[in-house]
Design an enzyme around this catalytic site. Sequence first.
Site, PDB file in Angstrom:
ATOM      1  N   ASP A   1       0.863  -1.180   0.000  1.00 23.72           N
ATOM      2  CA  ASP A   1       0.000   0.000   0.000  1.00 23.72           C
ATOM      3  C   ASP A   1       0.899   1.229   0.000  1.00 23.72           C
ATOM      4  OD1 ASP A   1      -3.052   0.854   0.760  1.00 23.72           O
ATOM      5  OD2 ASP A   1      -1.571   2.247   1.610  1.00 23.72           O
TER       6      ASP A   1
ATOM      7  N   ASN B   1      -1.331  13.093  -5.051  1.00 19.48           N
ATOM      8  CA  ASN B   1      -2.544  13.285  -5.844  1.00 19.48           C
ATOM      9  C   ASN B   1      -3.182  14.635  -5.551  1.00 19.48           C
ATOM     10  OD1 ASN B   1      -3.698  11.851  -7.849  1.00 19.48           O
ATOM     11  ND2 ASN B   1      -4.706  10.353  -6.540  1.00 19.48           N
TER      12      ASN B   1
ATOM     13  N   HIS C   1      -3.997  14.649 -10.394  1.00 13.22           N
ATOM     14  CA  HIS C   1      -4.146  13.238 -10.747  1.00 13.22           C
ATOM     15  C   HIS C   1      -3.081  12.765 -11.724  1.00 13.22           C
ATOM     16  CE1 HIS C   1      -7.718  12.356  -8.544  1.00 13.22           C
ATOM     17  NE2 HIS C   1      -8.322  13.445  -9.002  1.00 13.22           N
TER      18      HIS C   1
ATOM     19  N   ASP D   1      -0.919   9.547 -11.339  1.00  7.51           N
ATOM     20  CA  ASP D   1      -0.809   8.483 -12.350  1.00  7.51           C
ATOM     21  C   ASP D   1       0.657   8.192 -12.672  1.00  7.51           C
ATOM     22  OD1 ASP D   1      -3.492   8.218 -12.391  1.00  7.51           O
ATOM     23  OD2 ASP D   1      -3.822   9.152 -14.357  1.00  7.51           O
TER      24      ASP D   1
ATOM     25  N   ASP E   1      -4.181   2.590  -4.891  1.00  7.44           N
ATOM     26  CA  ASP E   1      -2.734   2.614  -4.664  1.00  7.44           C
ATOM     27  C   ASP E   1      -2.303   1.352  -3.920  1.00  7.44           C
ATOM     28  OD1 ASP E   1      -3.986   3.215  -2.328  1.00  7.44           O
ATOM     29  OD2 ASP E   1      -2.631   4.841  -1.742  1.00  7.44           O
TER      30      ASP E   1
ATOM     31  N   ARG F   1      13.791  -4.070  -0.395  1.00  7.28           N
ATOM     32  CA  ARG F   1      14.295  -3.526  -1.668  1.00  7.28           C
ATOM     33  C   ARG F   1      13.183  -2.812  -2.435  1.00  7.28           C
ATOM     34  NH1 ARG F   1      15.904  -7.572  -5.279  1.00  7.28           N
ATOM     35  NH2 ARG F   1      15.589  -9.222  -3.766  1.00  7.28           N
TER      36      ARG F   1
END
Lengths: 195, 357
Positions: free
Chosen positions: B207, B215, B220, B224, B250, B271
């Site tokens: 997440d 955002n 937006h 993106d 997300d 990583r």
Amino acid sequence: MHGMINRALQGFLTTTYGDAVWAEVRSQAGLPFADFEAMLDYPDALTMACFQAACHVLYKHPNALLEDIGTWLVTDAHLEPLRRLMRFSGPSFLDFLLSLEEMGERGRLAVPDLDMPRIEVDRIDPSSFRIRAQWTLPGIAPILMGCLRAMADDYGALAVLRLDGVEAGGECLHVQLLDAAYSQGRSFDLGRVRA
Amino acid sequence: MTGLLPSLDRVIGLSEGALDTLLPMHVWADPAGRIVQAGPTLTKMARMGDLTGRSLFRVVEVRRPARVDGAPALAALAGQRIGLVLTRAPHLPLRGALAPLPAGAGMILDISLGLSFARAVAEFGLTLNDFSPCDQTVELLYLHEANASTTALSRHLTRRLEAARAAALSQALTDPLTGLANRRAMDAEIAAALADPTREFGLLHIDLDLFKQVNDGFGHAAGDAVLERVGAVLRHMLRQDDVAARVGGDEFLVILRDCIEPEDLGAVATRLIASIEEPVEFEGHVCRISASIGVTASTDYAERPGLDRLLADTDAALYAAKRAGRGRHAMHGAPDGDLPRRRLDDPMPRPAARAGD
């Protein structure tokens, strides 16, 4: 070939012989989709592959099948709009015959990019006509013969039609009009309000 | 107006039949406005039987350019476009043109259907024979019908394409923005892995942290760009046999084939977080995000868990990672003490600094 032509071939096969025959034709022709779409274009090779597969599946001579398609175009109840458009060509079968040369323009008025045959009509004597037609694919004369036979019937005219060979630059058809008012024919109400 | 009003010096005679053929919708009236002759189509349309001898003004009503009710006033409209109706069909506007005739012969008014042709043909019951071959009304009707048919075909095609598009979308397995698998594909993938007893795997639930700030702060498009970047990170850092999916705005899921040891899973998660934290530049802004990751392994269970159970456990581990301060991973089943505790309201690492700050 215009989707309208391919769609007609498919429509003829499904309404006349059923979905199973169409499925078989499709599979033999290697058609990569289930249905032709009337408003799209397809390679001529696909049209020819379907037609040849149909002859094979139905054990029909190509000319016989083409003639049946021509008749179906005029007589099938679902294609009433097309029959009506044809009847706009003239008030009698004779007028219709004589206006065949306009058919290309007439077709393109309705669908601008439609591949229409080029047709020439020669009146040999007062009741005999020689019709020469050229199209992008072979077989326009038998289609036209089926179509004209059905239109004669539609107008109530009695006519004898036969294929008249292939000449340089065109397939030929011979039409003898025996009686322009042989029967009642089917009605054509010019101003029928469309649904 | 001389072009429209020809001299009457040279006169030709036209028989009744000739006029009927050339102008089937004409009406010839004497100087007093009494009808001398009317064409067959007009007679049919007027619905009064033979029109001969009737007053023209009983048959037609002139409306344009102005209402007219006397022969002299009508004659004055010679050469102009005349708008008129038939008294028996006042709702169908027709069109006319008028020409005077030589000395004492009156005038000829020729009528056409104008733009109400389709309704007029239907209402008057006209046929092909009612029109002169020179009149294009029939061709207009033809076109009118042909258009209706082809429009129906086009609409049919559009509907079919829309349906096909909807069907394709509902069956899609790819997230269009990142090019990763989507939720549907991922669920199927996990279910297939669980169903295969020879397959062991680790599962990461990622997440993004601070994504909302990017955002909201940069728009937006910036969001993106960040998501695309995360997609690229996952594609490049994972092995061929691993599967990554974007499963929410997300949120991402990753299957790591044959990667089940906590140390290995932890190393991959670390990583991934480090790569995701590399700033993304977008239109002059530097977007910084991080990620929290919940981790499970198929070997955490004595018996093969169901898909829902596995996802719930991975989600719980993710929540533990978030609770522990974000920007880190947490293992399912690991005692909470393994995670360095932070209070939930601890300030986050500084987000999204502007370029040049």
